[in-house]
Design an enzyme around this catalytic site. Sequence first.
Site, PDB file in Angstrom:
ATOM      1  CE  LYS A  54      -3.788  -2.465   2.145  1.00 22.44           C
ATOM      2  NZ  LYS A  54      -4.523  -2.862   3.361  1.00 22.44           N
ATOM      3  CD  GLN A  98      -3.342  -4.262   6.538  1.00 26.24           C
ATOM      4  OE1 GLN A  98      -3.273  -3.297   5.774  1.00 26.24           O
ATOM      5  NE2 GLN A  98      -3.969  -5.380   6.203  1.00 26.24           N
ATOM      6  CG  ASP A 121      -9.492  -0.195   4.861  1.00 28.61           C
ATOM      7  OD1 ASP A 121      -9.275  -0.472   3.663  1.00 28.61           O
ATOM      8  OD2 ASP A 121      -8.820  -0.650   5.804  1.00 28.61           O
TER       9      ASP A 121
END
Length: 309
Positions: A54, A98, A121
Amino acid sequence: MSARILSGKLIADAIKAEVAADVADLREVHGFAPSLTVVRVGEDPASSVYVGSKVRTAEELGIVSEHIHLDADVTDEELIATVESLNERSDVDGILVQLPLPKHIDEREVLERIDPEKDVDGFHPINAGRLTQGYPALAPCTPAGVIEILNRSDIPIAGRHAVVVGRSNIVGKPMAMLFLKENATVTICHSRTKDLAAITRQADILVAAIGRPAFITGEHIGEGSTVIDVGINNFTDSSRANSMFPVDDVDKRLATIEKRGFTLVGDVNPKDAMEKAANFTPVPGGVGLLTVAMLMKNTVEAAKIRRGL
Ligand code: NDP
């Protein structure tokens, strides 16, 4: 019949090129670059790989990126304090924590503390609620990537029957909501569904997000359907390779198992999908590549919205 392979790489590359152009434009015309901060906790090896990819991709596209790595024994309060300090920083457009987090952390509490405007997200209940109500929202990256694959492969969604196997907050539920938004007729299946195969066989578009290697087999797949395989699983059993992979792929898969101890498979038996479906996303090389590309797209989107652009 042999299915058309829907390459995640080509589509992800196209999206990344569009994002890079958008970022360049924001830098030139508006004088800022979007920024993404990824928070990782502990030493989970898979998380480390995902976060690395990422951060690297963000840098490649001109997005400013930052990686905050906290010890595995961080407390809920410390992690929440980190998130809240990022909420307050005006130079941070996107925040991603994460997953999975260590067991002692209350994952839901942490995700709910992220400012919904920076929730790239798309897991915050405000964004999930907006998506459900059909309003603009930062949508979860993996299901949003599935819609991109279908749209960019000229596979119609409106009026079609989309069957989603899996009802997680990360994939299954938002996938169903995105299909509704695209005017599909939607069925959601899960572990308590009776006679799963009878339902999945009716799908024009079948999405498997289950987390069980090659669980979806020929009996679940309708002739001529589109099969989207979201699953990512390690497969180690060489003795089943002939019943799992198309003839031209078996040797490569066996060599990978020999070399690395496993090969990646999705939730769909690829040999069966290639024989029965009209379109199929491979694993690896399918949906997984879209997830990172869509994260970059969401970051730019968040940056624009926050600045009223
Ligand atoms: P979860 O474990 O959160 O959810 C799995 C879902 O599958 C649940 O809703 C569960 O039903 C359902 N399920 C389990 N067993 C069965 C069964 N026998 N029949 C029907 N349904 C069943 O997983 P995620 O949604 O997080 O992930 C799913 C897969 O997608 C995993 O392989 C994961 O690695 C992969 N993934 C891939 C990503 C990518 O970038 N490509 C991103 C995210 C995930 P119930 O609710 O009843 O328990």
